[in-house]
Every structure is written in C-alpha cells, then in structure tokens.
Design an enzyme around this catalytic site. Sequence first.
Site, PDB file in Angstrom:
ATOM      1  N   ASP A   8      45.826  56.114  46.651  1.00 34.39           N
ATOM      2  CA  ASP A   8      45.651  56.118  48.112  1.00 34.39           C
ATOM      3  C   ASP A   8      45.065  57.429  48.666  1.00 34.39           C
ATOM      4  O   ASP A   8      45.733  58.472  48.601  1.00 34.39           O
ATOM      5  CB  ASP A   8      46.992  55.862  48.807  1.00 34.39           C
ATOM      6  CG  ASP A   8      47.751  54.659  48.262  1.00 34.39           C
ATOM      7  OD1 ASP A   8      47.720  54.419  47.032  1.00 34.39           O
ATOM      8  OD2 ASP A   8      48.398  53.963  49.064  1.00 34.39           O
ATOM      9  N   GLU A  39      43.455  52.885  51.594  1.00 32.31           N
ATOM     10  CA  GLU A  39      44.116  52.275  52.760  1.00 32.31           C
ATOM     11  C   GLU A  39      44.591  53.288  53.796  1.00 32.31           C
ATOM     12  O   GLU A  39      44.882  52.911  54.924  1.00 32.31           O
ATOM     13  CB  GLU A  39      45.301  51.410  52.312  1.00 32.31           C
ATOM     14  CG  GLU A  39      46.441  52.222  51.715  1.00 32.31           C
ATOM     15  CD  GLU A  39      47.826  51.657  52.016  1.00 32.31           C
ATOM     16  OE1 GLU A  39      47.909  50.556  52.573  1.00 32.31           O
ATOM     17  OE2 GLU A  39      48.802  52.345  51.691  1.00 32.31           O
ATOM     18  N   ASN A  40      44.699  54.579  53.413  1.00 33.76           N
ATOM     19  CA  ASN A  40      45.187  55.605  54.355  1.00 33.76           C
ATOM     20  C   ASN A  40      44.117  56.639  54.698  1.00 33.76           C
ATOM     21  O   ASN A  40      44.438  57.727  55.182  1.00 33.76           O
ATOM     22  CB  ASN A  40      46.404  56.336  53.774  1.00 33.76           C
ATOM     23  CG  ASN A  40      47.472  55.402  53.275  1.00 33.76           C
ATOM     24  OD1 ASN A  40      47.641  55.239  52.071  1.00 33.76           O
ATOM     25  ND2 ASN A  40      48.173  54.766  54.183  1.00 33.76           N
ATOM     26  N   ASN A  67      48.843  47.565  52.681  1.00 31.69           N
ATOM     27  CA  ASN A  67      49.468  47.139  53.943  1.00 31.69           C
ATOM     28  C   ASN A  67      48.789  47.747  55.172  1.00 31.69           C
ATOM     29  O   ASN A  67      48.941  47.238  56.277  1.00 31.69           O
ATOM     30  CB  ASN A  67      50.963  47.495  53.947  1.00 31.69           C
ATOM     31  CG  ASN A  67      51.229  48.941  53.628  1.00 31.69           C
ATOM     32  OD1 ASN A  67      50.779  49.463  52.611  1.00 31.69           O
ATOM     33  ND2 ASN A  67      51.945  49.628  54.494  1.00 31.69           N
ATOM     34  N   HIS A  68      48.021  48.839  54.984  1.00 40.52           N
ATOM     35  CA  HIS A  68      47.317  49.442  56.126  1.00 40.52           C
ATOM     36  C   HIS A  68      45.888  48.909  56.280  1.00 40.52           C
ATOM     37  O   HIS A  68      45.097  49.483  57.035  1.00 40.52           O
ATOM     38  CB  HIS A  68      47.299  50.973  55.992  1.00 40.52           C
ATOM     39  CG  HIS A  68      48.658  51.588  56.186  1.00 40.52           C
ATOM     40  ND1 HIS A  68      49.290  51.595  57.415  1.00 40.52           N
ATOM     41  CD2 HIS A  68      49.514  52.176  55.322  1.00 40.52           C
ATOM     42  CE1 HIS A  68      50.467  52.186  57.295  1.00 40.52           C
ATOM     43  NE2 HIS A  68      50.638  52.540  56.025  1.00 40.52           N
ATOM     44  N   HIS A 153      49.778  46.790  45.001  1.00 42.35           N
ATOM     45  CA  HIS A 153      50.214  47.672  46.074  1.00 42.35           C
ATOM     46  C   HIS A 153      51.647  47.336  46.454  1.00 42.35           C
ATOM     47  O   HIS A 153      51.910  46.307  47.076  1.00 42.35           O
ATOM     48  CB  HIS A 153      49.273  47.476  47.270  1.00 42.35           C
ATOM     49  CG  HIS A 153      49.367  48.583  48.261  1.00 42.35           C
ATOM     50  ND1 HIS A 153      48.767  49.810  48.058  1.00 42.35           N
ATOM     51  CD2 HIS A 153      49.990  48.660  49.458  1.00 42.35           C
ATOM     52  CE1 HIS A 153      49.018  50.581  49.100  1.00 42.35           C
ATOM     53  NE2 HIS A 153      49.761  49.917  49.962  1.00 42.35           N
ATOM     54  N   HIS A 178      50.665  52.737  46.717  1.00 41.36           N
ATOM     55  CA  HIS A 178      51.501  52.644  47.928  1.00 41.36           C
ATOM     56  C   HIS A 178      52.606  53.696  48.019  1.00 41.36           C
ATOM     57  O   HIS A 178      52.894  54.169  49.102  1.00 41.36           O
ATOM     58  CB  HIS A 178      52.113  51.248  48.121  1.00 41.36           C
ATOM     59  CG  HIS A 178      53.007  51.122  49.319  1.00 41.36           C
ATOM     60  ND1 HIS A 178      52.526  51.101  50.610  1.00 41.36           N
ATOM     61  CD2 HIS A 178      54.368  51.040  49.438  1.00 41.36           C
ATOM     62  CE1 HIS A 178      53.556  50.984  51.464  1.00 41.36           C
ATOM     63  NE2 HIS A 178      54.675  50.949  50.775  1.00 41.36           N
ATOM     64  N   HIS A 180      52.559  56.719  46.820  1.00 38.38           N
ATOM     65  CA  HIS A 180      51.900  58.021  46.942  1.00 38.38           C
ATOM     66  C   HIS A 180      52.475  59.064  45.982  1.00 38.38           C
ATOM     67  O   HIS A 180      52.165  60.245  46.109  1.00 38.38           O
ATOM     68  CB  HIS A 180      51.931  58.549  48.386  1.00 38.38           C
ATOM     69  CG  HIS A 180      51.144  57.719  49.356  1.00 38.38           C
ATOM     70  ND1 HIS A 180      50.796  58.161  50.612  1.00 38.38           N
ATOM     71  CD2 HIS A 180      50.640  56.476  49.253  1.00 38.38           C
ATOM     72  CE1 HIS A 180      50.110  57.215  51.244  1.00 38.38           C
ATOM     73  NE2 HIS A 180      50.008  56.175  50.432  1.00 38.38           N
TER      74      HIS A 180
HETATM   75 FE   LIG Z   1      49.243  54.227  50.925  1.00 38.90          FE
HETATM   76 FE   LIG Z   2      50.609  51.185  51.446  1.00 42.93          FE
END
Ligand SMILES: [Fe+2]
Ligand SMILES: [Fe+2]
Length: 271
Positions: A8, A39-40, A67-68, A153, A178, A180
């Site tokens: 991520d 995603e981040n 999820n983001h 994820h 996810h 991190h």
């Molecule tokens: Fe993430």
């Molecule tokens: Fe995530």
Amino acid sequence: MRILFLGDVVGRTGREAVAAWLPKLRQLLRIDMAVVNAENASHGFGLAPEMAREIFAAWADAITLGNHAWDRKELIPFIAETPRLVRPLNFPPGTPGSGSSVVALRDGRKVLVMNAMGRLYMDALDCPFRATAVELSKHRMGGTVAAVLIDFHGEATSEKMAFGHSFDGQASLIVGTHTHCPSADHMVLAGGTAFQSDAGMCGDYDSVIGMQKDLAAARFWRKLPGERLHPADGESTVCGVFVETNDTTGLALRIEPVRQGGRLSQTLPTV
Ligand SMILES: [Fe+2]
Ligand SMILES: [Fe+2]
C-alpha cells in the site's frame, strides 16, 4: 519470471518513494513484472487518476486496490477504461472496473493479476474464496498465462493464510495487503505458490500505519470524533516482495522480502 510487488502506497511520501525506487529496483533485480497496491496513495484515502498515471509511469505493470478503492470518486470513470487498474473482485456484481486482468508484459508474456478482499474485520462483501475459484477456473497458469498474482487485501492473518493454502498451486504469488506492516512469513507453500501474509506499506513508518502518529493515537485515547487523519510525511520505506517463477509451470522458485529507504531494517534479495 521475476516479479516485484509493492504494498500500500500511503500519501505523497509513499508516491515519491515509489517513483524513486521502483525504476531502480526494476533494474537492480531485473524485474519482468511489477505490481503496486495504491489504495492509500491520495492523502491516505484512495487513488486519484493522475496518481495512478504517475505509478504506471514509474513502470508498474498493474495497480491493485482495497477497501479505499472509491475514496477518490474520480477513479470510478477512470477504472472503467484502465484494465491494468484492478479492484477487489468480490465487490457486488455491476461494480465498475474488474477484479482480474490479464496484463501483457513488454516481452509479450501474460500475467493474470487479481485482487480480492477479506471479510474478517472488514466490510461485508461477497465471498472472496468462491469469487477467486471462479475466476481462476477461466485461466491456465503455465498455459494461457505465464504467472498468476493475487493481492489479498485483508485484516486477519488467519483469513490470509487460509486463502493462501486454498489456492496453493494455482497462483505464482499470493500476497496480503491492508495492515501496512510487513510480516516475516514469506515462504513457498507446499504446492509451489509464493506467500506472505502482508507486504507492508510504501510509507513513513514514524507513524500509525502511515498516518501522523499524534492524531492517530488521540483517537484511541479520546472516544470523540477526531480531526481528519493526515499521512506522515517523513521518508518512506518501500516494502514488498520479490518472487522468481518458473514460466513453464507458473510456480514460484523463491520469495524474498524487499525493504528500502526510511526507518525499517533494509533488505534486498541477491539476484
Ligand atoms: Fe492500505
Ligand atoms: Fe486497506
């Protein structure tokens, strides 16, 4: 085939680290295929189209999400026209974009890239196990595609390991994202799939999973709505995994962690 997967990307420092390190790592490790979870990338929440373009320009062959995925709404029209940008496949039917993509490398080899999302301590979604089984049945590793890479994820290590063992032998690499935090369980599973339950992030580790530590800690002390979290902006560690596969079978020969820059202990495979 030599594959590099980076976890991520968090905020500007993460984007800058990927822009600086990815081309270097590709050269150093003689990488054929690189995939980045982003995603981040956009201030910790989502991915703006111009940031996706920057990551592709740093020579990522594909980008995965989580999820983001939809935190930056501009990504919704963009993903529909960008097959190398892959979102979790177990979103409801009719969701824009795709959860799997056959990516052609510059040398002509094809790789199936998939993204699935766990359900333990995550939003309710369709079953990632069943969705993955259906998708994998459409391809033949070592036949129609030279390799298969799945970004799973999820929050829970148990679900990630269960997923890894469920598809052992059907993928070249199953790597978690996810949390991190890079896990130290990288291994080639019994059936020949390379696995690590979390790749870690490309972000500043002087933080709470990439976000400014004081603001993030305050949320645990005070059960009140807090200020919006902001990404930490110190030097990022680029975290990921390196995998070498056999093109005939698609199975993994080795998996090694990669950590470069920033605060974490540094590691780089020898090739
Ligand atoms: Fe993430
Ligand atoms: Fe995530």
